[in-house]
Write a protein that holds these residues in place. Structure first.
Motif, PDB file in Angstrom:
ATOM      1  N   VAL A 132      18.269   2.996  -6.188  1.00  0.00           N
ATOM      2  CA  VAL A 132      18.554   3.414  -4.817  1.00  0.00           C
ATOM      3  C   VAL A 132      19.474   4.629  -4.852  1.00  0.00           C
ATOM      4  CG1 VAL A 132      18.228   1.130  -3.828  1.00  0.00           C
ATOM      5  CG2 VAL A 132      20.473   1.787  -4.644  1.00  0.00           C
ATOM      6  N   PRO A 133      19.409   5.465  -3.831  1.00  0.00           N
ATOM      7  CA  PRO A 133      20.256   6.659  -3.825  1.00  0.00           C
ATOM      8  C   PRO A 133      21.733   6.314  -3.637  1.00  0.00           C
ATOM      9  CG  PRO A 133      18.980   6.505  -1.796  1.00  0.00           C
ATOM     10  CD  PRO A 133      18.513   5.410  -2.690  1.00  0.00           C
ATOM     11  N   SER A 134      22.580   7.184  -4.132  1.00  0.00           N
ATOM     12  CA  SER A 134      24.024   7.028  -3.955  1.00  0.00           C
ATOM     13  C   SER A 134      24.361   7.146  -2.481  1.00  0.00           C
ATOM     14  CB  SER A 134      24.770   8.103  -4.738  1.00  0.00           C
ATOM     15  OG  SER A 134      24.471   8.008  -6.101  1.00  0.00           O
ATOM     16  N   LEU A 135      25.428   6.453  -2.066  1.00  0.00           N
ATOM     17  CA  LEU A 135      25.766   6.359  -0.652  1.00  0.00           C
ATOM     18  C   LEU A 135      27.255   6.550  -0.449  1.00  0.00           C
ATOM     19  CD1 LEU A 135      25.021   5.254   2.332  1.00  0.00           C
ATOM     20  CD2 LEU A 135      25.773   3.068   1.413  1.00  0.00           C
ATOM     21  N   ASP A 136      27.624   7.343   0.559  1.00  0.00           N
ATOM     22  CA  ASP A 136      29.000   7.430   1.050  1.00  0.00           C
ATOM     23  C   ASP A 136      28.975   6.912   2.479  1.00  0.00           C
ATOM     24  OD1 ASP A 136      29.810   8.629  -1.294  1.00  0.00           O
ATOM     25  OD2 ASP A 136      29.756  10.666  -0.495  1.00  0.00           O
TER      26      ASP A 136
END
Length: 157
Positions: free
Chosen positions: A47-51
């Motif tokens: 899954v993509p990195s998230l902020d």
């Protein structure tokens, strides 16, 4: 009498890995990042990195989705969950080519985030720019809770 300073040959946390085991660590990282490719497991991937940040006005989520277009991403809100789904089709060409290296991935991902109760479900916007998906939502003006006054019990008659 002061103690002699003891120097360690191991790097401290956060220090650049320039020690003798750095090449081994890079190879281990590469093997784990490509683990599924040798078993035909290219249908799903990380899954993509998230902020996820919150301010007094609302929330903001940023996801790294390089190479995705708007048509390959969907953003939905269900109850208290924000769901981001991405789907990328196979990018290889058929014909007389024999691939020596095949690292561009295809497949899909789903990323879910539980939203604070104060988020306005109708106030979401999503923007894709330079491989970063930015999702912003405002907060509602409703209070999250309320104080219940305690009344003194009347004496029994």
């Amino acid at each position: 009498m002061s103690q002699p300073e003891i120097k360690s040959t191991l790097p401290t946390i956060g220090q650049q890995a320039t020690h003798i085991f750095a090449p081994l660590q890079r190879e281990i990282d590469r093997v784990f990042s490509e683990f599924g490719r040798g078993f035909g497991m290219t249908e799903t991937f990380a899954v993509p990195s998230l902020d996820f940040s919150e301010t007094a006005q609302g929330i903001e989520l940023k996801l790294d989705v390089p190479g995705y277009t708007e048509s390959e991403l969907t953003v939905t809100v269900e109850d208290d969950r924000l769901i981001v789904h991405g789907h990328k089709t196979d990018q290889t060409e058929s014909g007389d080519k024999t691939y020596r290296v095949l690292e561009r991935r295809s497949g899909e991902f789903t990323r879910q985030v539980t939203l604070p109760r104060t988020v306005d479900a109708e106030g979401f916007t999503a923007n894709l720019k330079d491989g970063v998906l930015t999702i912003v939502a405002s907060k509602t003006n409703e209070s999250v809770g309320r104080t219940i006054p305690i009344q003194a019990a009347s004496p029994a008659a």
